[in-house]
Design a protein around this motif. Sequence first.
Motif: not given
Length: 326
Positions: A93-101, A115-127
Motif C-alpha cells: 500500500q505505501d512507500v516509506f522513506m527516512v530523512v533528517g528532521s 501514491g498520492t501524498t507524503w505524511s510524517v509516519a513518525g520521528e525517531l529519538p536521537a537520545e
Amino acid sequence: MKMIKTAVSTTLIALAFSGSVFAAENAEGVKEHMQITVNKAKDALAAAQAGNKDLCVSEIKVTKQPFDKALAQMKTGLESRRAAVTGLAATEQDVFMVVGSPTDFSYRVYRFDCGTTWSVAGELPAERPRNCYPHAMAVHDGNLYVGYPNVWSFDGARWEFAGTPRGDTPEDQLPHLQVHSLEVYRGQLHAGMWPEARVVEHAGGQKWVDRGRLGDGTEINALSVYNGKLYAGAIPRGEVSRFEDEAGWTSLRKFFSPPGWEPGTATAPVRAEINNWTRVTSLTMFQGRLFASIGSCTSSVLDAPADVRGSDPHKGRVWARIDSPS
C-alpha cells in the motif's frame, strides 16, 4: 512487498511500487565529514611514526582549524544530512522513506500514502539509549522495521522499540554498534552489524540472538536469501559468505585480500587502511544467479579509480555466482 535491489557501486535502492520506481541515494558522507578531525589526527600520528615530517605537519594543520570554520563545516554537514534519503521500503500500500528532521538531529519516517501524498509516519529519538538514525529498513510480518544502532518497528499506527541487535558484540565495542542491513530469512528478521560484521536474529519483542561473525569482517552492508540460504557481504575484504546453520559462516569469495594484508582496527583505522577497505555494496538474485556489487568504503556519488581509493581492482564491478550452492 515488491522490491528491486540494484547492483551498483553506490548504495542505491530501487523499489517497484504500483508500476512506479522510487530511488534514493544513501549518503554516508555526513559521518565521514564529522570524523575528519579525528581521522586527520590519526593520519598525522601515523606520518610521524613513519618519519614523514611534512605530511605530519600538514595533517595537524587540518585538525587545528579555527572554531568558526569548524562550525561552518558542521552546519554544512547538517544541511547535507537533511538533504539525504537514508532509507526506503515499500509495502503493497505505501512507500516509506527516512530523512533528517528539519528542526533537530532526529530522523523522520515519511509515508507516501497510496501514491498520492507524503505524511510524517513518525520521528525517531536521537537520545540514548533508544536512539535511532535509520539506515536499514525492511518489511516483515506487515510491520516496517528501521535500524541503526537500535531497531524500531511500525505497524501502521504505532511505533514500538524492538531492541538492540548486539548479539555477542563485546562490551567495549557497543558504543560503535550500527545496523547496516536487514533481511528476512526463514520467517525471522536478521540484522547485519558493525563493528564486527555479525548477523543477529530477532527473537521477538526486544530479544536478539547472535548468528555468528563473518571472518574478521567489520560491517555487513548486504544480506540476501538465495536458493534457501542466507548470504552476507562484508567489509573490509569484500567478502561474501553463506550461512550453514550450526557450522556457521562459509566464506565463498574475498574480492580484496592480498597475501599478508591486514585491514587495521575497525574503530581506529588510519586513512591509508580505509582506502583499501572493500565493500560488498549489494547482493541480489537475477535469473537464477546471485549477484554481488563491489565498491570502496569511502563516500562519493561515484567510486573513484582504484589508484585513488586503494589498490582493489574489483571496486565498481558487479560479479555473478555461476555455480549452484551446495
